[in-house]
Design an enzyme around this catalytic site. Sequence first.
Site, PDB file in Angstrom:
ATOM      1  N   ARG A 118       0.460 -14.132   1.443  1.00 51.25           N
ATOM      2  CA  ARG A 118      -0.124 -14.113   2.786  1.00 51.25           C
ATOM      3  C   ARG A 118      -1.491 -14.815   2.787  1.00 51.25           C
ATOM      4  NH1 ARG A 118       1.153  -7.830   4.271  1.00 51.25           N
ATOM      5  NH2 ARG A 118       0.991  -7.629   2.015  1.00 51.25           N
TER       6      ARG A 118
ATOM      7  N   PHE B 194     -16.996 -10.788  -7.565  1.00 52.31           N
ATOM      8  CA  PHE B 194     -16.793 -11.481  -6.281  1.00 52.31           C
ATOM      9  C   PHE B 194     -17.826 -12.584  -6.058  1.00 52.31           C
ATOM     10  CE2 PHE B 194     -14.154  -7.863  -5.887  1.00 52.31           C
ATOM     11  CZ  PHE B 194     -13.103  -8.276  -5.098  1.00 52.31           C
TER      12      PHE B 194
ATOM     13  N   ASN C 222     -14.625  -4.984   3.114  1.00 49.91           N
ATOM     14  CA  ASN C 222     -13.940  -6.269   2.947  1.00 49.91           C
ATOM     15  C   ASN C 222     -14.813  -7.433   3.392  1.00 49.91           C
ATOM     16  OD1 ASN C 222     -11.704  -5.293   1.738  1.00 49.91           O
ATOM     17  ND2 ASN C 222     -10.309  -5.581   3.459  1.00 49.91           N
TER      18      ASN C 222
ATOM     19  N   VAL D 196       0.824  -1.205   0.000  1.00 46.22           N
ATOM     20  CA  VAL D 196       0.000   0.000   0.000  1.00 46.22           C
ATOM     21  C   VAL D 196       0.865   1.264   0.000  1.00 46.22           C
ATOM     22  CG1 VAL D 196      -1.595   1.368   1.415  1.00 46.22           C
ATOM     23  CG2 VAL D 196      -2.062  -1.030   0.977  1.00 46.22           C
TER      24      VAL D 196
ATOM     25  N   LYS E  51      -3.613 -14.586  -5.433  1.00 44.01           N
ATOM     26  CA  LYS E  51      -4.412 -14.304  -6.627  1.00 44.01           C
ATOM     27  C   LYS E  51      -3.445 -13.925  -7.742  1.00 44.01           C
ATOM     28  CE  LYS E  51      -5.396  -9.454  -5.733  1.00 44.01           C
ATOM     29  NZ  LYS E  51      -6.450  -8.465  -5.594  1.00 44.01           N
TER      30      LYS E  51
ATOM     31  N   LEU F 121      -7.528  -0.281  -2.560  1.00 41.73           N
ATOM     32  CA  LEU F 121      -6.885  -0.863  -3.748  1.00 41.73           C
ATOM     33  C   LEU F 121      -6.788  -2.380  -3.634  1.00 41.73           C
ATOM     34  CD1 LEU F 121      -3.783  -1.858  -2.988  1.00 41.73           C
ATOM     35  CD2 LEU F 121      -3.315   0.559  -3.111  1.00 41.73           C
TER      36      LEU F 121
ATOM     37  N   CYS G 289      -5.588  -9.209   3.377  1.00 44.37           N
ATOM     38  CA  CYS G 289      -6.674  -8.354   3.875  1.00 44.37           C
ATOM     39  C   CYS G 289      -7.915  -9.116   4.313  1.00 44.37           C
ATOM     40  CB  CYS G 289      -7.036  -7.316   2.820  1.00 44.37           C
ATOM     41  SG  CYS G 289      -5.708  -6.145   2.530  1.00 44.37           S
TER      42      CYS G 289
ATOM     43  N   LYS H 175     -14.107   0.494   6.022  1.00 43.52           N
ATOM     44  CA  LYS H 175     -13.114  -0.388   5.395  1.00 43.52           C
ATOM     45  C   LYS H 175     -13.387  -1.859   5.748  1.00 43.52           C
ATOM     46  CE  LYS H 175      -9.476  -2.115   3.550  1.00 43.52           C
ATOM     47  NZ  LYS H 175      -9.409  -2.324   2.102  1.00 43.52           N
TER      48      LYS H 175
HETATM   49  N1  NAD Z   1      -2.119  -5.138   0.626  1.00 41.81           N
HETATM   50  C1  NAD Z   1      -3.319  -4.711   0.279  1.00 41.81           C
HETATM   51  O1  NAD Z   1      -3.883  -5.102  -0.747  1.00 41.81           O
HETATM   52  C2  NAD Z   1      -4.033  -3.706   1.146  1.00 41.81           C
HETATM   53  C3  NAD Z   1      -5.163  -3.036   0.635  1.00 41.81           C
HETATM   54  C4  NAD Z   1      -5.815  -2.104   1.444  1.00 41.81           C
HETATM   55  C5  NAD Z   1      -5.359  -1.869   2.721  1.00 41.81           C
HETATM   56  N2  NAD Z   1      -4.270  -2.543   3.205  1.00 41.81           N
HETATM   57  C6  NAD Z   1      -3.799  -2.227   4.550  1.00 41.81           C
HETATM   58  O2  NAD Z   1      -2.671  -1.368   4.431  1.00 41.81           O
HETATM   59  C7  NAD Z   1      -1.732  -1.649   5.484  1.00 41.81           C
HETATM   60  C8  NAD Z   1      -0.388  -2.010   4.889  1.00 41.81           C
HETATM   61  O3  NAD Z   1      -0.543  -3.199   4.147  1.00 41.81           O
HETATM   62  P1  NAD Z   1       0.600  -3.732   3.172  1.00 41.81           P
HETATM   63  O4  NAD Z   1       0.028  -4.878   2.428  1.00 41.81           O
HETATM   64  O5  NAD Z   1       1.185  -2.592   2.422  1.00 41.81           O
HETATM   65  O6  NAD Z   1       1.664  -4.258   4.250  1.00 41.81           O
HETATM   66  P2  NAD Z   1       3.190  -4.658   4.012  1.00 41.81           P
HETATM   67  O7  NAD Z   1       3.514  -5.638   5.045  1.00 41.81           O
HETATM   68  O8  NAD Z   1       3.413  -4.977   2.569  1.00 41.81           O
HETATM   69  O9  NAD Z   1       3.984  -3.301   4.295  1.00 41.81           O
HETATM   70  C9  NAD Z   1       4.140  -2.731   5.534  1.00 41.81           C
HETATM   71  C10 NAD Z   1       5.501  -2.039   5.547  1.00 41.81           C
HETATM   72  O10 NAD Z   1       5.626  -1.304   6.757  1.00 41.81           O
HETATM   73  C11 NAD Z   1       6.959  -1.396   7.216  1.00 41.81           C
HETATM   74  N3  NAD Z   1       6.978  -1.060   8.646  1.00 41.81           N
HETATM   75  C12 NAD Z   1       6.486  -1.775   9.685  1.00 41.81           C
HETATM   76  N4  NAD Z   1       6.668  -1.120  10.836  1.00 41.81           N
HETATM   77  C13 NAD Z   1       7.285   0.050  10.532  1.00 41.81           C
HETATM   78  C14 NAD Z   1       7.723   1.153  11.286  1.00 41.81           C
HETATM   79  N5  NAD Z   1       7.558   1.201  12.607  1.00 41.81           N
HETATM   80  N6  NAD Z   1       8.327   2.164  10.636  1.00 41.81           N
HETATM   81  C15 NAD Z   1       8.490   2.141   9.314  1.00 41.81           C
HETATM   82  N7  NAD Z   1       8.080   1.108   8.525  1.00 41.81           N
HETATM   83  C16 NAD Z   1       7.483   0.075   9.122  1.00 41.81           C
HETATM   84  C17 NAD Z   1       7.341  -2.819   6.878  1.00 41.81           C
HETATM   85  O11 NAD Z   1       8.751  -2.980   6.823  1.00 41.81           O
HETATM   86  C18 NAD Z   1       6.676  -2.994   5.523  1.00 41.81           C
HETATM   87  O12 NAD Z   1       7.540  -2.640   4.464  1.00 41.81           O
HETATM   88  C19 NAD Z   1      -2.370  -2.754   6.318  1.00 41.81           C
HETATM   89  O13 NAD Z   1      -3.080  -2.176   7.364  1.00 41.81           O
HETATM   90  C20 NAD Z   1      -3.329  -3.417   5.348  1.00 41.81           C
HETATM   91  O14 NAD Z   1      -4.404  -4.050   5.996  1.00 41.81           O
HETATM   92  C21 NAD Z   1      -3.598  -3.442   2.434  1.00 41.81           C
END
Ligand code: NAD
Length: 436
Positions: A332, A253, A212, A14, A325, A154, A264, A208
């Site tokens: 994950r 879906f 989901n 994200v 997917k 997204l 997610c 949110k």
């Molecule tokens: N992946 C998706 O499709 C998606 C879609 C919508 C919302 N989200 C939400 O967005 C959020 C992030 O998801 P993601 O998939 O990008 O996660 P991710 O695990 O890919 O990325 C998280 C990043 O944060 C970094 N991080 C963790 N702690 C930190 C800190 N204290 N300081 C700096 N960096 C730090 C990690 O190293 C990692 O790179 C989650 O809450 C998720 O539920 C994800």
Amino acid sequence: MNGLNIVVIGTGYVGLVVGACMADLGFRVTCVDNDPAKIALLRDGGVPIYEPGLDVILQRNTREGRLDFTTDGDAAIAGADVIYIAVGTPGRPDGHADLSAVHAVAESIGRNMRRPAVVVIKSTVPVGTADEVREIVARHARHEFDVVSNPEFLKEGAAIEDFTHPDRIVVGCRTERAREVMGRLYAGLVRSGRPILFMDNRSAELTKYASNAMLATKISFMNELARLCEAAGADIEMVRRGVGADTRIGPRFLFAGAGYGGSCFPKDVRALIRTAEKHGVELRIADAVEAVNEAQKHLPAAKVIERLGPDLHGRRVALWGLAFKPETDDMREAPSIVIARDLAAAGADVVGYDPEALGTARVELGDAIRYAASALDAVEGADALVLVTEWSEFRNPDWAQLADRMRGRLIVDGRNIYDPAAVREAGFDYAGIGRA
Ligand SMILES: NC(=O)c1ccc[n+]([C@@H]2O[C@H](COP(=O)([O-])OP(=O)(O)OC[C@H]3O[C@@H](n4cnc5c(N)ncnc54)[C@H](O)[C@@H]3O)[C@@H](O)[C@H]2O)c1
């Protein structure tokens, strides 16, 4: 260049997309992560994840000086007008969202901000988190700040398109100033008339999870009906078309398959259930959605065992697709993990192939299975092929070539992408999901 300095903390699926796309809109963006390897790779022009189109946007904006990467969050925060929190909020073993990274970042924002700022919570967080973040930042802050809840909708695999052409942008906030800044940030994304929905923080946070959980409900509902189709001699694919043509329901879906996975839906449905419990509310539908999905992930392996017998020692099973997917390398909570483990537990020699997720699969599954370099290599000598993830390259196999390479004739179509009649005509034993 646009006037606002943006810092995005957390450079994952994200945060990296948000950072790259906001830079592309003309803002000056610094992406922060506490993983030095990730930041070093990004600084070298690399991309730590597979997401179509992201590389081009990263290169363009880095070259044009709008986007940079650092592990020094404290310094970045000091110069920021807008700070996005986009760190992970993984599920804890008890199902609650783990907010430790969000809280740590909030503390760092409070300590390091040197001018008024808007703190935007992009991570998916339970109801009440914005209030907690407000309180943590306030403990240390010497400047005015606002906390905005701006959940992200997204989809991995289409993240750039989804971020830049959102159906809607949800913004939860309290102050006129926050509203004005968020309007400026997203003006370029809503020119086509898609709305920015302003609301209170708690409603935004819950929106949110509700979105989901609703999508997950559609999937589990169809997966449950698929079981009925098999028992009753109907075809879920026909039922899906009939149901999806109703404009009140819509076609998306509704696909029966091997269950939903990813970073997610599973964790968010569980976190919603836990949040409801905390508030003394029982969410019976969400409970069922989760239970149906867990059972569904075991179905493809069960279909193999049903046909080849419970002891799969000496049997080889190929898995096509390991990512949760297509068009992502994310593993994950992928159904492939359950399928691979079930088959391996029955003694099978499991050989997996995925166009992009072999690296993450090796981390997730280790030596529980073997890995092939191509789809055809994976089926060499296999007694069965299980289609797990519907990547384009699996959609039109050369059945004669498969028959040559495979030892057995079983095809388990975990996503119902093949025409059963055509597969059977090619001499295979076809088993789909919900297709009697
Ligand atoms: N992946 C998706 O499709 C998606 C879609 C919508 C919302 N989200 C939400 O967005 C959020 C992030 O998801 P993601 O998939 O990008 O996660 P991710 O695990 O890919 O990325 C998280 C990043 O944060 C970094 N991080 C963790 N702690 C930190 C800190 N204290 N300081 C700096 N960096 C730090 C990690 O190293 C990692 O790179 C989650 O809450 C998720 O539920 C994800």
